[in-house]
Design a protein around this motif. Structure first.
Motif, short mmCIF file in Angstrom:
data_model
loop_
_atom_site.label_atom_id
_atom_site.label_comp_id
_atom_site.label_asym_id
_atom_site.label_seq_id
_atom_site.Cartn_x
_atom_site.Cartn_y
_atom_site.Cartn_z
N VAL A 151 -11.59 16.81 51.47
CA VAL A 151 -11.67 18.05 50.68
C VAL A 151 -12.32 19.12 51.54
CG1 VAL A 151 -12.78 19.06 48.63
CG2 VAL A 151 -11.75 16.79 48.50
N GLY A 152 -12.05 20.36 51.24
CA GLY A 152 -12.66 21.47 51.97
C GLY A 152 -14.18 21.44 51.88
N MET A 153 -14.82 21.81 52.97
CA MET A 153 -16.29 21.76 53.04
C MET A 153 -16.96 22.68 52.03
SD MET A 153 -17.31 19.41 55.05
CE MET A 153 -19.03 19.85 55.27
N ASP A 154 -16.36 23.81 51.71
CA ASP A 154 -16.98 24.70 50.72
C ASP A 154 -17.09 24.00 49.37
OD1 ASP A 154 -17.15 26.63 52.70
OD2 ASP A 154 -15.40 27.77 51.98
N ALA A 155 -16.02 23.35 48.94
CA ALA A 155 -16.04 22.63 47.66
C ALA A 155 -17.02 21.46 47.72
CB ALA A 155 -14.64 22.13 47.31
N TYR A 156 -17.01 20.72 48.83
CA TYR A 156 -17.94 19.60 48.98
C TYR A 156 -19.39 20.10 48.96
CZ TYR A 156 -20.91 16.24 51.35
OH TYR A 156 -21.96 15.42 51.67
N ARG A 157 -19.67 21.17 49.68
CA ARG A 157 -21.05 21.68 49.72
C ARG A 157 -21.54 22.11 48.34
NH1 ARG A 157 -19.37 24.32 55.01
NH2 ARG A 157 -20.23 22.92 56.58
N ALA A 158 -20.65 22.67 47.52
CA ALA A 158 -21.05 23.08 46.16
C ALA A 158 -21.44 21.87 45.32
CB ALA A 158 -19.91 23.86 45.50
N VAL A 159 -20.65 20.81 45.38
CA VAL A 159 -20.94 19.59 44.62
C VAL A 159 -22.20 18.92 45.18
CG1 VAL A 159 -20.06 17.29 44.03
CG2 VAL A 159 -18.55 19.28 43.92
N LYS A 160 -22.31 18.89 46.48
CA LYS A 160 -23.48 18.29 47.14
C LYS A 160 -24.75 19.05 46.74
CE LYS A 160 -25.38 17.90 51.81
NZ LYS A 160 -25.09 18.07 53.24
N SER A 161 -24.70 20.37 46.74
CA SER A 161 -25.87 21.18 46.36
C SER A 161 -26.30 20.88 44.93
CB SER A 161 -25.57 22.66 46.51
OG SER A 161 -25.43 22.99 47.87
N ALA A 162 -25.35 20.74 44.02
CA ALA A 162 -25.67 20.42 42.63
C ALA A 162 -26.33 19.04 42.54
CB ALA A 162 -24.42 20.49 41.77
N PHE A 163 -25.82 18.08 43.30
CA PHE A 163 -26.40 16.73 43.31
C PHE A 163 -27.83 16.78 43.83
CE2 PHE A 163 -27.40 12.73 45.44
CZ PHE A 163 -27.15 11.81 44.43
N ILE A 164 -28.04 17.46 44.94
CA ILE A 164 -29.38 17.56 45.52
C ILE A 164 -30.34 18.22 44.54
CG2 ILE A 164 -30.73 18.70 47.34
CD1 ILE A 164 -28.25 18.23 49.20
N ALA A 165 -29.92 19.30 43.91
CA ALA A 165 -30.78 19.99 42.95
C ALA A 165 -31.15 19.07 41.79
CB ALA A 165 -30.09 21.26 42.44
N SER A 166 -30.17 18.30 41.31
CA SER A 166 -30.48 17.41 40.18
C SER A 166 -31.47 16.32 40.59
CB SER A 166 -29.20 16.80 39.61
OG SER A 166 -28.63 15.86 40.49
N VAL A 167 -31.36 15.83 41.81
CA VAL A 167 -32.29 14.81 42.28
C VAL A 167 -33.69 15.41 42.44
CG1 VAL A 167 -32.89 13.34 44.27
CG2 VAL A 167 -30.54 13.38 43.40
N LEU A 168 -33.76 16.59 43.03
CA LEU A 168 -35.07 17.20 43.27
C LEU A 168 -35.74 17.70 41.99
CD1 LEU A 168 -34.28 19.15 46.55
CD2 LEU A 168 -35.56 17.01 46.31
N ASN A 169 -34.94 18.06 41.00
CA ASN A 169 -35.50 18.57 39.75
C ASN A 169 -35.87 17.48 38.76
OD1 ASN A 169 -35.38 21.28 40.52
ND2 ASN A 169 -33.24 21.43 39.90
N ALA A 170 -35.45 16.25 39.02
CA ALA A 170 -35.80 15.14 38.14
C ALA A 170 -37.23 14.68 38.44
CB ALA A 170 -34.83 13.98 38.35
N PRO A 171 -38.04 14.50 37.42
CA PRO A 171 -39.44 14.12 37.68
C PRO A 171 -39.58 12.82 38.44
CG PRO A 171 -38.97 14.22 35.30
CD PRO A 171 -37.72 14.64 36.03
N ASP A 172 -38.65 11.90 38.24
CA ASP A 172 -38.74 10.60 38.91
C ASP A 172 -37.74 10.47 40.05
OD1 ASP A 172 -36.40 10.46 37.52
OD2 ASP A 172 -36.95 8.70 36.34
N GLY A 173 -36.96 11.54 40.29
CA GLY A 173 -35.98 11.52 41.38
C GLY A 173 -34.74 10.70 41.09
N VAL A 174 -34.53 10.30 39.82
CA VAL A 174 -33.41 9.42 39.50
C VAL A 174 -32.20 10.17 39.01
CG1 VAL A 174 -32.71 7.46 38.07
CG2 VAL A 174 -34.99 7.53 39.05
N ALA A 175 -32.31 11.43 38.65
CA ALA A 175 -31.17 12.19 38.15
C ALA A 175 -30.12 12.32 39.25
CB ALA A 175 -31.63 13.57 37.67
#
Length: 173
Positions: A146-170
């Motif tokens: 897949v194009g890197m722009d689309a991948y980076r958008a999904v990856k950024s959302a995943f990273i944000a969810s992990v970092l914003n979860a209090p236990d890091g499990v999101a």
């Protein structure tokens, strides 16, 4: 779609890529420490720094500095590396790259505690939770080719969810 780059996500099928990245990191760390301000903390981050994590095969390095040292560190890195013009640049974050090295290298310079000071935290959350690594790998597998722009958008959302979860499990998705 109109602005999507032609670059596609290609995962490195060779597990030896992580070993090569670690060897290069150890060498570069010494060279970087010699030119960066004394308060610089140089860390191997990214997928090659996490056991079992799928990778494109490149080496990512985070350099954390104080706000007072940022300009000097930015100047030192600009002499050693090419600026990553495809990345954001602020008064607390700069990205650099070296495509002449194998594996290729990305360096993220960040002021400690600034909004983009996330690389070490994300790496540490992955290292502490194999389930997150598997979910991250599944995301990568589903976006290979897949194009890197689309991948980076999904990856950024995943990273944000992990970092914003209090236990890091999101991070589902």
């Amino acid at each position: 779609m109109g602005g999507e780059s032609a670059e596609r996500l290609r995962l490195d099928p060779d597990a030896a890529g992580s070993a090569a990245a670690e060897i290069l990191y150890r060498s570069l760390r010494l060279r970087l420490a010699a030119v960066l301000p004394a308060d610089a903390v140089i860390e191997h981050v990214g997928a090659t720094a996490v056991q079992g994590c799928l990778t494109k095969g490149d080496l990512d390095i985070s350099v954390q500095v104080s706000r007072d040292s940022f300009a000097a560190a930015d100047e030192a890195l600009s002499v050693l590396c090419e600026r990553n013009l495809g990345s954001v640049r602020t008064d607390t974050f700069s990205a650099f790259q070296r495509h002449d090295l194998r594996p290729s290298v990305g360096i993220q310079l960040v002021v400690r505690g600034a909004p983009l000071d996330v690389f070490v935290h994300f790496r540490d959350r992955l290292r502490a939770n194999p389930e997150l690594v598997e979910r991250y790998n599944a995301l990568k597998r589903s976006h290979e080719g897949v194009g890197m722009d689309a991948y980076r958008a999904v990856k950024s959302a995943f990273i944000a969810s992990v970092l914003n979860a209090p236990d890091g499990v999101a991070g589902a998705g």
